[in-house]
Design a protein around this motif. Sequence first.
Motif, PDB file in Angstrom:
ATOM      1  N   UNK A 126       0.838  -1.203   0.000  1.00  0.00           N
ATOM      2  CA  UNK A 126       0.000   0.000   0.000  1.00  0.00           C
ATOM      3  C   UNK A 126       0.871   1.250   0.000  1.00  0.00           C
ATOM      4  N   UNK A 127       2.091   1.149   0.512  1.00  0.00           N
ATOM      5  CA  UNK A 127       3.008   2.285   0.504  1.00  0.00           C
ATOM      6  C   UNK A 127       3.298   2.756  -0.918  1.00  0.00           C
ATOM      7  N   UNK A 128       3.114   1.870  -1.875  1.00  0.00           N
ATOM      8  CA  UNK A 128       3.292   2.267  -3.267  1.00  0.00           C
ATOM      9  C   UNK A 128       2.177   3.208  -3.724  1.00  0.00           C
ATOM     10  N   UNK A 129       1.022   3.089  -3.110  1.00  0.00           N
ATOM     11  CA  UNK A 129      -0.119   3.943  -3.459  1.00  0.00           C
ATOM     12  C   UNK A 129      -0.109   5.241  -2.666  1.00  0.00           C
ATOM     13  N   UNK A 130       0.113   5.141  -1.366  1.00  0.00           N
ATOM     14  CA  UNK A 130       0.126   6.315  -0.492  1.00  0.00           C
ATOM     15  C   UNK A 130       1.411   6.319   0.329  1.00  0.00           C
ATOM     16  N   UNK A 131       2.506   6.812  -0.242  1.00  0.00           N
ATOM     17  CA  UNK A 131       3.767   6.813   0.495  1.00  0.00           C
ATOM     18  C   UNK A 131       3.680   7.679   1.750  1.00  0.00           C
ATOM     19  N   UNK A 132       4.352   7.246   2.830  1.00  0.00           N
ATOM     20  CA  UNK A 132       4.359   8.026   4.071  1.00  0.00           C
ATOM     21  C   UNK A 132       5.005   9.381   3.856  1.00  0.00           C
ATOM     22  N   UNK A 133       4.504  10.359   4.583  1.00  0.00           N
ATOM     23  CA  UNK A 133       5.091  11.689   4.545  1.00  0.00           C
ATOM     24  C   UNK A 133       4.621  12.562   3.397  1.00  0.00           C
ATOM     25  N   UNK A 134       3.838  12.044   2.498  1.00  0.00           N
ATOM     26  CA  UNK A 134       3.344  12.859   1.398  1.00  0.00           C
ATOM     27  C   UNK A 134       1.833  13.031   1.522  1.00  0.00           C
ATOM     28  N   UNK A 135       1.365  14.181   1.112  1.00  0.00           N
ATOM     29  CA  UNK A 135      -0.071  14.429   1.097  1.00  0.00           C
ATOM     30  C   UNK A 135      -0.499  14.404  -0.371  1.00  0.00           C
ATOM     31  N   UNK A 136      -1.138  13.327  -0.777  1.00  0.00           N
ATOM     32  CA  UNK A 136      -1.519  13.207  -2.183  1.00  0.00           C
ATOM     33  C   UNK A 136      -2.665  14.147  -2.542  1.00  0.00           C
ATOM     34  N   UNK A 137      -2.786  14.399  -3.812  1.00  0.00           N
ATOM     35  CA  UNK A 137      -3.889  15.223  -4.298  1.00  0.00           C
ATOM     36  C   UNK A 137      -5.197  14.470  -4.101  1.00  0.00           C
ATOM     37  N   UNK A 138      -6.292  15.229  -3.957  1.00  0.00           N
ATOM     38  CA  UNK A 138      -7.599  14.615  -3.707  1.00  0.00           C
ATOM     39  C   UNK A 138      -7.988  13.644  -4.821  1.00  0.00           C
ATOM     40  N   UNK A 139      -7.714  13.990  -6.069  1.00  0.00           N
ATOM     41  CA  UNK A 139      -8.044  13.103  -7.182  1.00  0.00           C
ATOM     42  C   UNK A 139      -7.291  11.792  -7.122  1.00  0.00           C
ATOM     43  N   UNK A 140      -6.084  11.828  -6.594  1.00  0.00           N
ATOM     44  CA  UNK A 140      -5.268  10.630  -6.475  1.00  0.00           C
ATOM     45  C   UNK A 140      -5.843   9.695  -5.420  1.00  0.00           C
ATOM     46  N   UNK A 141      -6.287  10.257  -4.299  1.00  0.00           N
ATOM     47  CA  UNK A 141      -6.854   9.452  -3.221  1.00  0.00           C
ATOM     48  C   UNK A 141      -8.161   8.803  -3.667  1.00  0.00           C
ATOM     49  N   UNK A 142      -8.877   9.452  -4.577  1.00  0.00           N
ATOM     50  CA  UNK A 142     -10.159   8.894  -5.025  1.00  0.00           C
ATOM     51  C   UNK A 142      -9.982   7.578  -5.781  1.00  0.00           C
ATOM     52  N   UNK A 143      -8.762   7.214  -6.093  1.00  0.00           N
ATOM     53  CA  UNK A 143      -8.504   5.934  -6.771  1.00  0.00           C
ATOM     54  C   UNK A 143      -8.478   4.759  -5.799  1.00  0.00           C
TER      55      UNK A 143
END
Length: 175
Positions: A16-33
């Motif tokens: 899952x770290x490949x999708x949401x790496x620690x320490x980064x705040x992804x864009x909202x559109x990215x999280x919607x995936x």
Amino acid sequence: MRVLYGLFAGLGAGAVAEFLPDGTVPEEGYVSKWRDILLMISANRTPGVDAAVVALGDALKKLGHWRAAQVCYLLAPTGNTISGIDTPEVRAVLLTSDHTTYPASFARSPKAIQATELYEYAQTLIGNAGAANALPYLQAYKIAYAWYLADLGFVEQAGRYVEAVGEVVKTYSRG
């Protein structure tokens, strides 16, 4: 795809770290995936896939998407994802309600109790186990809900709730 490759490589929750790496705040559109990632994980059963689903839920919850996290917890068949508030590392107590963000008011929502009751009902259908698969911790919330119904004038329905809670308590007290 990186999450899927991580699962095939045996990374489990680390994938899952490949999708949401620690320490980064992804864009909202990215999280919607997250739905696509969850679907991909669920469709490709590999060792460690349950831990990956829980890790995805934890990452989503950390970003404030607790409803999406609860969907992940529902699909991860581990014992401490949905349980009583006194369970160590519990992720959700009542569905559609967040006990960590709103600890004083999470149980006040009739919808949360109803949604969790629906989950409990689904659990009782597993292997025709009936009350043996009920959620013991939920019974206190159901009593509070019965009280709420009685206050609204639905005394007969409240009585049925109390009877149902009594059956579950009898089942678990025989132990």
